[in-house]
Design an enzyme around this catalytic site. Structure first.
Site, PDB file in Angstrom:
ATOM      1  N   LEU A  78       9.383   8.980  52.387  1.00 52.34           N
ATOM      2  CA  LEU A  78      10.615   8.310  52.792  1.00 52.34           C
ATOM      3  C   LEU A  78      10.698   8.353  54.318  1.00 52.34           C
ATOM      4  CD1 LEU A  78      13.271   7.002  51.777  1.00 52.34           C
ATOM      5  CD2 LEU A  78      14.310   9.269  51.921  1.00 52.34           C
ATOM      6  N   ASN A 132      -4.643  -2.634  52.918  1.00 48.35           N
ATOM      7  CA  ASN A 132      -3.676  -3.436  53.683  1.00 48.35           C
ATOM      8  C   ASN A 132      -3.777  -3.144  55.176  1.00 48.35           C
ATOM      9  OD1 ASN A 132      -1.771  -5.136  51.900  1.00 48.35           O
ATOM     10  ND2 ASN A 132      -1.955  -3.200  50.782  1.00 48.35           N
ATOM     11  N   ASN A 148       7.974  -2.923  55.228  1.00 44.90           N
ATOM     12  CA  ASN A 148       7.269  -2.295  54.109  1.00 44.90           C
ATOM     13  C   ASN A 148       6.751  -3.362  53.144  1.00 44.90           C
ATOM     14  OD1 ASN A 148       6.482  -0.117  52.307  1.00 44.90           O
ATOM     15  ND2 ASN A 148       8.274  -0.622  51.053  1.00 44.90           N
ATOM     16  N   HIS A 187       5.910  -3.644  48.985  1.00 44.35           N
ATOM     17  CA  HIS A 187       6.045  -2.963  47.699  1.00 44.35           C
ATOM     18  C   HIS A 187       5.356  -3.807  46.633  1.00 44.35           C
ATOM     19  CE1 HIS A 187       7.721  -0.131  44.880  1.00 44.35           C
ATOM     20  NE2 HIS A 187       7.988  -1.152  44.090  1.00 44.35           N
ATOM     21  N   GLU A 190      -1.231  -9.373  48.298  1.00 47.95           N
ATOM     22  CA  GLU A 190      -0.998  -8.571  49.507  1.00 47.95           C
ATOM     23  C   GLU A 190      -1.911  -9.020  50.642  1.00 47.95           C
ATOM     24  OE1 GLU A 190       0.690  -4.402  47.691  1.00 47.95           O
ATOM     25  OE2 GLU A 190      -1.447  -4.499  48.096  1.00 47.95           O
ATOM     26  N   GLY A 216      -5.932   2.168  52.146  1.00 44.52           N
ATOM     27  CA  GLY A 216      -5.878   1.471  53.435  1.00 44.52           C
ATOM     28  C   GLY A 216      -6.383   0.040  53.444  1.00 44.52           C
ATOM     29  N   ASP A 268      12.541   1.636  49.145  1.00 38.86           N
ATOM     30  CA  ASP A 268      12.365   0.275  48.627  1.00 38.86           C
ATOM     31  C   ASP A 268      13.634  -0.564  48.672  1.00 38.86           C
ATOM     32  OD1 ASP A 268       9.692   0.848  48.129  1.00 38.86           O
ATOM     33  OD2 ASP A 268      10.187   1.740  46.202  1.00 38.86           O
TER      34      ASP A 268
HETATM   35  C1  GAR Z   1      -0.349  -1.270  47.890  1.00 34.81           C
HETATM   36  O1  GAR Z   1      -0.453  -1.933  46.661  1.00 34.81           O
HETATM   37  C2  GAR Z   1       1.104  -1.193  48.316  1.00 34.81           C
HETATM   38  O2  GAR Z   1       1.844  -2.321  47.938  1.00 34.81           O
HETATM   39  C3  GAR Z   1       1.564   0.037  47.594  1.00 34.81           C
HETATM   40  O3  GAR Z   1       0.498   0.940  47.692  1.00 34.81           O
HETATM   41  C4  GAR Z   1      -0.734   0.198  47.735  1.00 34.81           C
HETATM   42  C5  GAR Z   1      -1.546   0.704  48.912  1.00 34.81           C
HETATM   43  O4  GAR Z   1      -2.839   0.136  48.909  1.00 34.81           O
HETATM   44  N1  GAR Z   1       2.759   0.556  48.170  1.00 34.81           N
HETATM   45  C6  GAR Z   1       3.668   1.213  47.466  1.00 34.81           C
HETATM   46  O5  GAR Z   1       3.540   1.458  46.280  1.00 34.81           O
HETATM   47  C7  GAR Z   1       4.907   1.650  48.247  1.00 34.81           C
HETATM   48  N2  GAR Z   1       5.949   2.088  47.376  1.00 34.81           N
HETATM   49  P1  GAR Z   1      -3.742   0.253  50.212  1.00 34.81           P
HETATM   50  O6  GAR Z   1      -3.712   1.715  50.672  1.00 34.81           O
HETATM   51  O7  GAR Z   1      -5.112  -0.128  49.752  1.00 34.81           O
HETATM   52  O8  GAR Z   1      -3.204  -0.665  51.257  1.00 34.81           O
END
Ligand code: GAR
Length: 189
Positions: A86, A14, A101, A103, A173, A12, A144
Site C-alpha cells: 500500500l 510491465n 497503478n 490492476h 497490459e 517486471g 485499488d
Molecule cells: C500485473 O498483471 C499487474 O497488473 C498486477 O501484477 C502483475 C505484475 O506483472 N498488479 C496487481 O495485481 C496490483 N494489485 P509484472 O511484474 O510482470 O509487471
C-alpha cells in the site's frame, strides 16, 4: 523532461515494457526502478535494460526514506507496475495525482487488499465472470481506488484457467499501459 520512477514487486514485464516504450522519447524517461522484494526478477530486467534499480524494504516506504530519495532524483511521476505494498500517505502528499497503478481486473470488482496477480484471476474464474480486463488509475490512499484513466476488456470462457486468463491480461497490459501513461502525462503536465 518528465522523469518516471517505476515501483515493482515481482517479474517486471510491465516495468520492462514501459522502459522500452519511453527509451527514445525526448519528453518522458524512466529514471529508475524501485523494488521491495530482494529476489524480484525485475532487478535483473533493470540490469539488462541499463536502468538503475534500488531495493527498499517496506519500512523505508513508510518512513519517508523512499520519498526523500525520489525527490533527490527529481522524479515527477511514480508508476506502480505490479507493486504490492500500500502506498503510504507521505508519497501521496509529495506526488499528488502523480502516482499511476495498473490492476489486472475491471475495478471496482476484484480489487482491494490481497487481490493481486493470480489471486485476482482465480476469483474472476470462480465467480464465472464472462469478462475481465485491466484498469489503469491514479491512486488514492486505498488499495485499488482512485480515478480511473482507462479500462480494457477481454472475454473469460469456461475453459480459462488463472494462467490463460493472466496471459490475456498480460497482452492488454503490454498494449495499453505505456500509452495511457504517456497520454496522462502529456495532458497533465
Ligand atoms: C500485473 O498483471 C499487474 O497488473 C498486477 O501484477 C502483475 C505484475 O506483472 N498488479 C496487481 O495485481 C496490483 N494489485 P509484472 O511484474 O510482470 O509487471
Amino acid at each position: 523532461m518528465k522523469r518516471l520512477a517505476i515501483f515493482a514487486s515481482g517479474n517486471g514485464t510491465n516495468a520492462q515494457r514501459i522502459t522500452e516504450y519511453f527509451a527514445n522519447n525526448g519528453d518522458i524517461h524512466v529514471e529508475l526502478i524501485i523494488y521491495n522484494k530482494k529476489d524480484a526478477y525485475v532487478a535483473q530486467r533493470a540490469r539488462n535494460l541499463g536502468v538503475p534499480a534500488h531495493y527498499f524494504k517496506r519500512t523505508a516506504f513508510e518512513s519517508g526514506e523512499v520519498r526523500d530519495f525520489l525527490l533527490t532524483k527529481h522524479i515527477d511521476y511514480v508508476i506502480l507496475a505490479g507493486f504490492l505494498l500500500l502506498v503510504p500517505q507521505n508519497l501521496l502528499d509529495s506526488f499528488p495525482n502523480r502516482i499511476i497503478n495498473i490492476h489486472p481486473a475491471l475495478l471496482p470488482k476484484y480489487g482491494g487488499r490481497g487481490m493481486y496477480g493470480e489471486h485476482v484471476h482465480e476469483a474472476v474464474i470462480a465467480a464465472r465472470e464472462k469478462e475481465s480486463g485491466i484498469t489503469i488509475h491514479v491512486i488514492d490512499g486505498n488499495y485499488d481506488q482512485g480515478t480511473t484513466l482507462y479500462q480494457a476488456k477481454c472475454t473469460v470462457t469456461g475453459e480459462d484457467t488463472p494462467d490463460t486468463l493472466a496471459q490475456k491480461i498480460h497482452v492488454l497490459e503490454q498494449q495499453y499501459f505505456p500509452k495511457v501513461i504517456e497520454d496522462y502525462i502529456v495532458n497533465n503536465g
